[in-house]
Design an enzyme around this catalytic site. Structure first.
Site, PDB file in Angstrom:
ATOM      1  N   ASN A   1     -39.843  22.418 123.775  1.00  0.00           N
ATOM      2  CA  ASN A   1     -38.399  22.652 123.800  1.00  0.00           C
ATOM      3  C   ASN A   1     -37.750  21.797 124.882  1.00  0.00           C
ATOM      4  O   ASN A   1     -37.936  20.593 124.884  1.00  0.00           O
ATOM      5  CB  ASN A   1     -38.025  24.137 123.824  1.00  0.00           C
ATOM      6  CG  ASN A   1     -38.529  24.961 124.976  1.00  0.00           C
ATOM      7  OD1 ASN A   1     -39.679  25.380 124.999  1.00  0.00           O
ATOM      8  ND2 ASN A   1     -37.664  25.244 125.941  1.00  0.00           N
ATOM      9  N   ASP A   2     -36.966  22.335 125.790  1.00  0.00           N
ATOM     10  CA  ASP A   2     -36.057  21.563 126.642  1.00  0.00           C
ATOM     11  C   ASP A   2     -36.654  20.304 127.253  1.00  0.00           C
ATOM     12  O   ASP A   2     -37.765  20.324 127.791  1.00  0.00           O
ATOM     13  CB  ASP A   2     -35.579  22.419 127.820  1.00  0.00           C
ATOM     14  CG  ASP A   2     -34.963  23.732 127.416  1.00  0.00           C
ATOM     15  OD1 ASP A   2     -34.814  23.979 126.209  1.00  0.00           O
ATOM     16  OD2 ASP A   2     -34.631  24.518 128.320  1.00  0.00           O
TER      17      ASP A   2
ATOM     18  N   TRP B   1     -32.730  27.345 118.905  1.00  0.00           N
ATOM     19  CA  TRP B   1     -33.431  28.618 119.056  1.00  0.00           C
ATOM     20  C   TRP B   1     -33.234  29.492 117.815  1.00  0.00           C
ATOM     21  O   TRP B   1     -32.212  29.450 117.159  1.00  0.00           O
ATOM     22  CB  TRP B   1     -32.917  29.378 120.284  1.00  0.00           C
ATOM     23  CG  TRP B   1     -33.306  28.734 121.573  1.00  0.00           C
ATOM     24  CD1 TRP B   1     -32.493  28.129 122.479  1.00  0.00           C
ATOM     25  CD2 TRP B   1     -34.636  28.641 122.115  1.00  0.00           C
ATOM     26  NE1 TRP B   1     -33.220  27.650 123.546  1.00  0.00           N
ATOM     27  CE2 TRP B   1     -34.525  27.946 123.354  1.00  0.00           C
ATOM     28  CE3 TRP B   1     -35.887  29.061 121.671  1.00  0.00           C
ATOM     29  CZ2 TRP B   1     -35.636  27.680 124.144  1.00  0.00           C
ATOM     30  CZ3 TRP B   1     -36.998  28.786 122.464  1.00  0.00           C
ATOM     31  CH2 TRP B   1     -36.857  28.115 123.683  1.00  0.00           C
TER      32      TRP B   1
ATOM     33  N   PHE C   1     -40.696  26.957 134.077  1.00  0.00           N
ATOM     34  CA  PHE C   1     -39.521  26.772 133.236  1.00  0.00           C
ATOM     35  C   PHE C   1     -38.788  25.479 133.595  1.00  0.00           C
ATOM     36  O   PHE C   1     -39.182  24.731 134.482  1.00  0.00           O
ATOM     37  CB  PHE C   1     -38.605  27.987 133.355  1.00  0.00           C
ATOM     38  CG  PHE C   1     -38.973  29.124 132.425  1.00  0.00           C
ATOM     39  CD1 PHE C   1     -40.226  29.232 131.867  1.00  0.00           C
ATOM     40  CD2 PHE C   1     -38.035  30.109 132.115  1.00  0.00           C
ATOM     41  CE1 PHE C   1     -40.558  30.278 131.015  1.00  0.00           C
ATOM     42  CE2 PHE C   1     -38.349  31.155 131.267  1.00  0.00           C
ATOM     43  CZ  PHE C   1     -39.605  31.243 130.707  1.00  0.00           C
ATOM     44  N   SER C   2     -37.683  25.240 132.913  1.00  0.00           N
ATOM     45  CA  SER C   2     -36.988  23.951 132.955  1.00  0.00           C
ATOM     46  C   SER C   2     -36.539  23.549 134.350  1.00  0.00           C
ATOM     47  O   SER C   2     -36.288  24.392 135.212  1.00  0.00           O
ATOM     48  CB  SER C   2     -35.785  23.979 132.021  1.00  0.00           C
ATOM     49  OG  SER C   2     -36.195  23.954 130.685  1.00  0.00           O
TER      50      SER C   2
ATOM     51  N   TRP D   1     -43.403  29.263 120.829  1.00  0.00           N
ATOM     52  CA  TRP D   1     -43.154  29.351 122.275  1.00  0.00           C
ATOM     53  C   TRP D   1     -44.228  30.189 122.959  1.00  0.00           C
ATOM     54  O   TRP D   1     -44.677  31.210 122.438  1.00  0.00           O
ATOM     55  CB  TRP D   1     -41.772  29.950 122.495  1.00  0.00           C
ATOM     56  CG  TRP D   1     -41.263  29.896 123.899  1.00  0.00           C
ATOM     57  CD1 TRP D   1     -40.504  28.924 124.465  1.00  0.00           C
ATOM     58  CD2 TRP D   1     -41.461  30.898 124.923  1.00  0.00           C
ATOM     59  NE1 TRP D   1     -40.219  29.235 125.777  1.00  0.00           N
ATOM     60  CE2 TRP D   1     -40.793  30.437 126.082  1.00  0.00           C
ATOM     61  CE3 TRP D   1     -42.143  32.110 124.976  1.00  0.00           C
ATOM     62  CZ2 TRP D   1     -40.784  31.158 127.265  1.00  0.00           C
ATOM     63  CZ3 TRP D   1     -42.136  32.826 126.153  1.00  0.00           C
ATOM     64  CH2 TRP D   1     -41.460  32.351 127.283  1.00  0.00           C
TER      65      TRP D   1
ATOM     66  N   GLN E   1     -40.525  21.078 128.249  1.00  0.00           N
ATOM     67  CA  GLN E   1     -41.115  22.406 128.141  1.00  0.00           C
ATOM     68  C   GLN E   1     -42.165  22.371 127.040  1.00  0.00           C
ATOM     69  O   GLN E   1     -41.905  21.916 125.918  1.00  0.00           O
ATOM     70  CB  GLN E   1     -40.034  23.433 127.818  1.00  0.00           C
ATOM     71  CG  GLN E   1     -39.065  23.687 128.972  1.00  0.00           C
ATOM     72  CD  GLN E   1     -39.697  24.512 130.081  1.00  0.00           C
ATOM     73  OE1 GLN E   1     -39.688  25.737 130.042  1.00  0.00           O
ATOM     74  NE2 GLN E   1     -40.268  23.844 131.078  1.00  0.00           N
TER      75      GLN E   1
ATOM     76  N   ARG F   1     -32.146  29.986 136.652  1.00  0.00           N
ATOM     77  CA  ARG F   1     -33.092  28.968 136.181  1.00  0.00           C
ATOM     78  C   ARG F   1     -32.446  27.595 135.956  1.00  0.00           C
ATOM     79  O   ARG F   1     -31.239  27.440 136.013  1.00  0.00           O
ATOM     80  CB  ARG F   1     -33.742  29.437 134.873  1.00  0.00           C
ATOM     81  CG  ARG F   1     -32.786  29.814 133.739  1.00  0.00           C
ATOM     82  CD  ARG F   1     -33.601  30.419 132.592  1.00  0.00           C
ATOM     83  NE  ARG F   1     -32.778  30.858 131.480  1.00  0.00           N
ATOM     84  CZ  ARG F   1     -32.309  32.096 131.331  1.00  0.00           C
ATOM     85  NH1 ARG F   1     -32.588  33.011 132.242  1.00  0.00           N
ATOM     86  NH2 ARG F   1     -31.576  32.419 130.280  1.00  0.00           N
ATOM     87  N   ASP F   2     -33.336  26.638 135.685  1.00  0.00           N
ATOM     88  CA  ASP F   2     -32.995  25.290 135.216  1.00  0.00           C
ATOM     89  C   ASP F   2     -32.307  24.443 136.285  1.00  0.00           C
ATOM     90  O   ASP F   2     -31.210  23.911 136.056  1.00  0.00           O
ATOM     91  CB  ASP F   2     -32.107  25.345 133.965  1.00  0.00           C
ATOM     92  CG  ASP F   2     -32.615  26.300 132.903  1.00  0.00           C
ATOM     93  OD1 ASP F   2     -33.835  26.541 132.882  1.00  0.00           O
ATOM     94  OD2 ASP F   2     -31.803  26.809 132.110  1.00  0.00           O
TER      95      ASP F   2
END
Length: 493
Positions: free
Chosen positions: A39-40, A301, A99-100, A64, A56, A163-164
């Protein structure tokens, strides 16, 4: 107890299982993982003369799972070299996922800033962490991790949705924008600062959303371009507004100016970035030519994923990288310049009129396909393009001169792609103004995806998975449409 994850374990698994992947829907020049779920995009950076892209990644299944960071690099953003997995969830502060995040060069080393994800007592805890590398391939996590935790966050956001991080350098100081939300489930972007990438402090709430802007903002990116500050992000469940935000999750560009004394973003305009079905979590870099380049996850998603359902062993890919500019407070995208260096035009047609007849171009559509159509619409009412036509199956595009709307419909091609939208989403549309009465449609097709660039104004990205391969292109119109140029080609891989 769950078996521990490590970088070595992931790389061993990939090497011994990547040959089991079904190649049917795989791309030629878009980034994918060798096996597993993607993903990302993460850590998109220009480092030591090459473009690096992390993502990701869950190598062990095509759905996932606990997030790793996959890694690839390129000299032209078209031809990619797969590299070893960079991060695995192997520490107490990231045991349920790395995570991202983003990347930056400092003192000749490559630093990754990412979110450590932990599940504890049925609650999620997210903190910001750093890893670094001397060679840009093998990474070591800081012993001081996490570098931004609940104490630094304080009451400015929730540690359960935090996050991110996107890190950048400004005036010899490091900043990071991080996504969170407030107690009313409204998006919030936080700004942190550091002098050394190790010791961080809270700066400000850069921007906060309202009830019309989604329940959580993800994957922020802040940069200055053409005299404006641009904040891109990905809101979850932003309500539909006209032609915008019809996907369950969207991507948005906020354009305005940051007051660096107060750390506040003053918004002049905001709008959706891509009007297709599959475009999320974009991230940008600035390269050695001062180009601002964006890449995104070319998926959405909560949608049907045929490559997972059919046990093909992989899912997800990245978009074609795009060069950005700001014009009239709009974020403008064009295909990365490098792609034209690898473009081989195989056929060019000029001065062809389309009226009540349907013109068919036999065997013009392939898995690796480029098309550019420049057409005079001054005497036309409507234009219809059917791509990959076979029987009743095709990807349909339609332009209405009266409304100046371009419509993309994937209902009649391949497997049904369902999502969590309230109604089955098979069609999207966007306003595209004619330029001197002309419409330009530039299209990049790569096996199971199409990215469309319209009059250098709008983009539409979509995936599709044909059951029967369609090789024809059909063009029809109401009124008289005059094809000025129609080019077909392929990207050399």
């Amino acid at each position: 107890m769950r078996e521990a994850f490590t970088v070595d374990k992931a790389n061993f698994f990939i090497e011994n299982n990547k040959n089991k992947v079904d190649e049917k829907y795989r791309h030629h020049y878009h980034v994918m993982a060798p096996i597993g779920w993607v993903n990302d995009p993460n850590g998109f950076v220009y480092f030591q003369g090459e473009y690096h892209l992390f993502y990701q990644y869950y190598p062990y299944d095509s759905c996932w799972g606990p997030m790793h960071w996959g890694h690839t690099k390129s000299r032209d953003l078209i031809h990619w070299e797969e590299l070893p997995v960079a991060l695995a969830p192997d520490k107490p502060y990231d045991k349920d996922g790395c995570f991202s995040g983003s990347a930056i060069e400092k003192d000749g080393k490559l630093y990754l800033m990412y979110t450590g994800h932990v599940e504890k007592n049925d609650r999620t805890y997210q903190t910001q962490c750093i890893a670094f590398s001397e060679d840009g391939i093998h990474f070591e996590k800081l012993c001081q991790n996490p570098v931004i935790d609940e104490k630094i966050l304080n009451t400015n956001g929730t540690i359960h949705d935090f996050r991110d991080p996107k890190v950048f350098l400004r005036n010899e100081k490091y900043y990071s924008v991080v996504a969170s939300k407030n107690e009313e489930d409204k998006g919030r972007i936080l700004l942190f600062e550091s002098k050394d990438m190790l010791n961080w402090s809270f700066t400000s709430i850069l921007l906060e959303g309202d009830a019309t802007q989604g329940i959580m903002w993800e994957c922020p990116d802040l940069f200055h371009l053409n005299g404006k500050d641009v904040l891109i992000m990905s809101p979850i469940q932003i309500p539909k507004k006209g032609d915008e935000y019809h996907n369950i999750s969207s991507t948005v560009a906020f354009i305005g100016l940051v007051n660096w004394e107060t750390g506040k973003f003053s918004v002049e305009n905001y709008h959706e970035i891509d009007f297709g079905f599959d475009f999320y979590a974009p991230q940008t870099l600035e390269d050695n030519q001062s180009r601002r380049i964006m890449i995104a996850w070319m998926q959405m998603w909560d949608r049907t994923l045929p490559t997972h359902d059919l046990a093909h062993g992989w899912a997800g890919a990245m978009s074609l990288p795009r060069e950005l500019s700001v014009k009239d407070n709009q974020l403008i995208q064009k295909p990365i310049t490098f792609v034209y260096d690898s473009l081989n035009i195989t056929q060019a047609i000029h001065a062809l009129t389309v009226s009540s007849n349907t013109i068919t171009f036999d065997n013009s559509v392939g898995d690796n396909m480029y098309m550019r159509l420049l057409i005079d619409m001054t005497e036309a009412d409507e234009l219809t393009i059917q791509l990959a036509k076979v029987g009743e199956s095709s990807l349909q595009m339609h332009y209405d001169c009266q409304t100046q709307k371009f419509i993309l419909n994937r209902e009649k091609i391949g497997y049904k792609l369902e999502g969590r939208e309230q109604e089955l989403l098979v069609q999207r549309q966007t306003q595209v103004s004619l330029i001197d009465g002309q419409l330009e449609v530039e299209l990049f097709r790569d096996t199971s995806s199409v990215e469309i660039f319209l009059n250098k104004q709008k983009t539409m990205s979509t995936t599709f998975y044909e059951i029967i391969k369609g090789k024809n292109l059909e063009i029809s119109s109401s009124g008289i449409a005059k094809i000025i140029t129609l080019e077909f080609g392929q990207i050399k891989t």
